[in-house]
Design a protein around this motif. Structure first.
Motif, mmCIF file in Angstrom:
data_model
loop_
_atom_site.group_PDB
_atom_site.id
_atom_site.type_symbol
_atom_site.label_atom_id
_atom_site.label_comp_id
_atom_site.label_asym_id
_atom_site.label_seq_id
_atom_site.Cartn_x
_atom_site.Cartn_y
_atom_site.Cartn_z
ATOM 1 N N SER A 167 7.793 46.943 -115.295
ATOM 2 C CA SER A 167 8.000 47.973 -116.310
ATOM 3 C C SER A 167 6.677 48.273 -116.996
ATOM 4 C CB SER A 167 9.000 47.476 -117.345
ATOM 5 O OG SER A 167 8.419 46.435 -118.094
ATOM 6 N N ALA A 168 6.642 49.429 -117.665
ATOM 7 C CA ALA A 168 5.426 49.826 -118.363
ATOM 8 C C ALA A 168 5.023 48.774 -119.391
ATOM 9 C CB ALA A 168 5.630 51.181 -119.028
ATOM 10 N N SER A 169 6.010 48.165 -120.056
ATOM 11 C CA SER A 169 5.651 47.197 -121.096
ATOM 12 C C SER A 169 5.096 45.919 -120.483
ATOM 13 C CB SER A 169 6.839 46.919 -122.014
ATOM 14 O OG SER A 169 7.860 46.272 -121.295
ATOM 15 N N GLN A 170 5.573 45.560 -119.286
ATOM 16 C CA GLN A 170 4.991 44.399 -118.611
ATOM 17 C C GLN A 170 3.524 44.649 -118.260
ATOM 18 O OE1 GLN A 170 8.140 44.095 -115.602
ATOM 19 N NE2 GLN A 170 7.989 41.869 -115.791
ATOM 20 N N VAL A 171 3.268 45.861 -117.768
ATOM 21 C CA VAL A 171 1.892 46.181 -117.395
ATOM 22 C C VAL A 171 1.021 46.229 -118.641
ATOM 23 C CG1 VAL A 171 0.390 47.869 -116.285
ATOM 24 C CG2 VAL A 171 2.649 47.420 -115.336
ATOM 25 N N ARG A 172 1.569 46.795 -119.699
ATOM 26 C CA ARG A 172 0.833 46.856 -120.957
ATOM 27 C C ARG A 172 0.495 45.435 -121.436
ATOM 28 N NH1 ARG A 172 -1.308 49.536 -125.897
ATOM 29 N NH2 ARG A 172 -1.573 47.620 -127.062
ATOM 30 N N GLY A 173 1.471 44.526 -121.324
ATOM 31 C CA GLY A 173 1.242 43.134 -121.721
ATOM 32 C C GLY A 173 0.101 42.508 -120.925
ATOM 33 N N ARG A 174 0.088 42.771 -119.619
ATOM 34 C CA ARG A 174 -0.992 42.228 -118.794
ATOM 35 C C ARG A 174 -2.323 42.862 -119.177
ATOM 36 N NH1 ARG A 174 0.578 43.148 -113.402
ATOM 37 N NH2 ARG A 174 1.514 41.092 -113.285
ATOM 38 N N ARG A 202 -3.907 41.121 -121.967
ATOM 39 C CA ARG A 202 -4.523 39.832 -121.622
ATOM 40 C C ARG A 202 -5.889 39.994 -120.965
ATOM 41 N NH1 ARG A 202 -0.612 35.981 -118.372
ATOM 42 N NH2 ARG A 202 -2.486 34.743 -118.478
ATOM 43 N N ILE A 203 -6.021 41.054 -120.194
ATOM 44 C CA ILE A 203 -7.270 41.201 -119.437
ATOM 45 C C ILE A 203 -8.229 42.190 -120.080
ATOM 46 C CG2 ILE A 203 -6.120 40.628 -117.254
ATOM 47 C CD1 ILE A 203 -6.249 43.651 -116.599
ATOM 48 N N GLY A 218 -7.659 37.134 -116.445
ATOM 49 C CA GLY A 218 -7.774 37.898 -115.205
ATOM 50 C C GLY A 218 -8.758 37.273 -114.230
ATOM 51 N N LEU A 219 -9.134 38.069 -113.222
ATOM 52 C CA LEU A 219 -10.033 37.566 -112.183
ATOM 53 C C LEU A 219 -11.478 37.787 -112.594
ATOM 54 C CD1 LEU A 219 -7.837 38.902 -109.353
ATOM 55 C CD2 LEU A 219 -8.680 36.557 -109.369
ATOM 56 N N ALA A 220 -12.286 36.753 -112.418
ATOM 57 C CA ALA A 220 -13.680 36.855 -112.824
ATOM 58 C C ALA A 220 -14.577 36.484 -111.658
ATOM 59 C CB ALA A 220 -13.945 35.932 -114.011
#
Ligand code: TYD
Ligand code: MG
Length: 474
Positions: A147-154, A157-158, A290-292
């Motif tokens: 969902s959009a809110s899940q993506v927003r949450g991620r 974080r990143i 996230g990925l670094a």
């Protein structure tokens, strides 16, 4: 958000203007072969019960655009008048990703990012979209999975909540296409190919027919404009994206994100790349944000630099143009009963079986009564034959319980005769070894060039027995 624009209505109008003729085909879910009627077994790949009815309504719109190209002569141009894709590459913002892509995203291209579920594909692509947006270009993230809110949450974080990054949530291919066409971003991420569906086909989301239609449509959209589309695909049980070979020919590049789910190392590798080499690997690390990129990729695959232990040998692998110091670990233990076990991670088990046979025949090391385990540290996979010598040495070191001498690395190909051949670009590997604090590279004789012999730190052995003598502690 893109919802303000009236692209949906535009698109519906456009779709309604076509009168579709219904056509039924049966698509094999394994190999993607089409058959006009149902059969229990696929005639192309021999798999059983894999044919699924797929009803397709041909898109007149697509036929038209193709015809226009031919009729208008637009496909013909003097080569001198064209600009190459190189010139307009869009840096991804992550150096390791650019390395694998061949310098950045190419406008008007489509790339497929494959990987196991949970490996970090969505994370990586959201990061890339955010970097592109932060760099002043538009980016669109189409999510069909979360969902959009899940993506927003991620994104929080990143550090991906940035201007210029739009989010669209849909599982409908037409809607996704319309969103991309209306925003016309520099980078559009579509997550994922397995969850979007085209209403023109009856198959369920993720079936070969759907997946192929989604990729083909998006490829067309990419080619028609300046958007680079990054399509996410989950890897299936067979280890490929949506059944063998169904998608790879439809896209310009196929990049795999690999790694052990529980470890933090992630490797990016190109399986196909129309715009660059497929030899390069990118090394990334999954962190809390996230990925670094890792600081010194070359040192990354060395477990430790403490006292050498038996069963461990270091090689300098050349992945693409980049040398990587990699530790090979072997364990041999007396087998209790039955035929002994041979298990490997990161190396082809047949390569190890061959080296076990060579050690028995040419170095007097008999492993036939031993279980043998061989690992590449750090989750890397090594295919180059230059790793032979380090694998054989790790095996010998474990069996004899004698560690490799301090400061020694190995790179060389082992022949069935037990003879050693130099690794390609031994000089480059030696240079890297020296940079990392090793002082000797044991290798074989290179064909032709004798000058290498004089290079300081290079130890040339003619066969496996000689190499082990020069390498293992007494
Ligand atoms: P995800 O990108 O959802 O994987 P995919 O799209 O390939 O299925 O990644 C999910 C995993 O990544 C999850 O187990 C949590 C981990 N993760 C981190 O460790 N750090 C992070 O900053 C994020 C966003 C995810
Ligand atoms: Mg995902």
């Amino acid at each position: 958000m893109v919802a303000r624009h009236d692209w949906l209505a535009d698109h519906r109008r456009h779709v309604r203007s076509s009168v579709p003729a219904v056509k039924t085909t049966y698509l094999c879910q394994q190999c993607g072969a089409a058959s006009p009627k149902w059969a229990g077994q696929c005639a192309a790949c021999g798999a059983w019960n894999t044919l699924v009815e797929t009803i397709a309504a041909p898109r007149p719109a697509r036929g038209l655009s193709a015809a226009r190209v031919i009729a208008g002569g637009a496909a013909v141009a003097a080569i001198g008048s064209l600009t190459s894709a190189e010139a307009s590459r869009l840096p991804s913002g992550i150096g390791e990703v650019d390395r694998v892509l061949g310098g950045g995203f190419v406008p008007g291209s489509i790339i497929l990012i494959g990987g196991d579920p949970g490996i970090g594909k969505s994370t990586l692509l959201l990061q890339l979209a955010a970097r592109v947006a932060a760099g002043g270009r538009r980016a669109l993230y189409v999510t069909a999975e979360e969902s959009a809110s899940q993506v927003r949450g991620r994104a929080e974080r990143i550090g991906g909540v940035v201007d210029g990054l739009d989010l669209a949530t849909t599982t409908d291919l037409d809607t996704a296409v319309a969103a991309i066409e209306s925003v016309s971003p520099a980078l559009a991420v579509v997550d994922s190919v397995q969850t979007l569906t085209s209403p023109d086909l009856t198959g369920p989301a993720g079936s070969v027919g759907q997946v192929r239609e989604v990729a083909a449509r998006l490829a067309e959209v990419a080619k028609a404009g300046q958007t680079c589309i990054a399509l996410v695909g989950h890897v299936t049980k067979e280890g490929t994206v949506a059944g063998p070979r169904t998608l790879e020919h439809l896209v310009d590049a196929v990049i795999y994100l690999e790694g052990e789910r529980l470890g933090s190392t992630r490797l990016l590798r190109a399986a196909k790349n129309r715009f660059g080499s497929t030899d390069e690997v990118g090394v990334l690390e999954m962190r809390g944000d996230g990925l670094a990129e890792v600081d010194d990729a070359s040192r990354f695959f060395l477990e430790s630099d403490e006292t050498p232990t038996a069963g461990s040998a270091v090689t300098i692998a050349l992945e693409g143009t980049r040398p990587l110091a990699v530790e090979i670990q072997a364990l041999s233990a007396a087998a209790s009963y039955g035929s002994p076990r041979r298990a490997t991670t990161g190396i082809d088990v047949n390569r190890v079986l061959m080296l076990i046979a060579v050690l028995a025949r040419h170095a007097g090391l008999n492993l036939s009564g031993h279980d043998v385990y061989v690992n590449v540290a750090g989750g890397l996979r090594i295919d180059e034959p230059a790793a032979d010598l380090a694998i054989a040495t790790a095996l010998a070191s474990s069996l004899r319980e004698r560690p490799v001498r301090r400061g020694t690395v190995l790179a060389g190909e082992v022949a069935l005769s037990g003879r050693l051949r130099s690794a390609v670009r031994a000089d480059r590997r030696l240079l890297e070894a020296t940079r990392l604090g090793f002082d000797r590279l044991v290798t074989g004789q290179s064909r032709g060039a004798r000058s290498a012999q004089r290079e300081q730190g290079l130890v040339i052995a003619s066969d496996i027995r000689e190499a082990l003598e020069a390498t293992l502690e007494r």
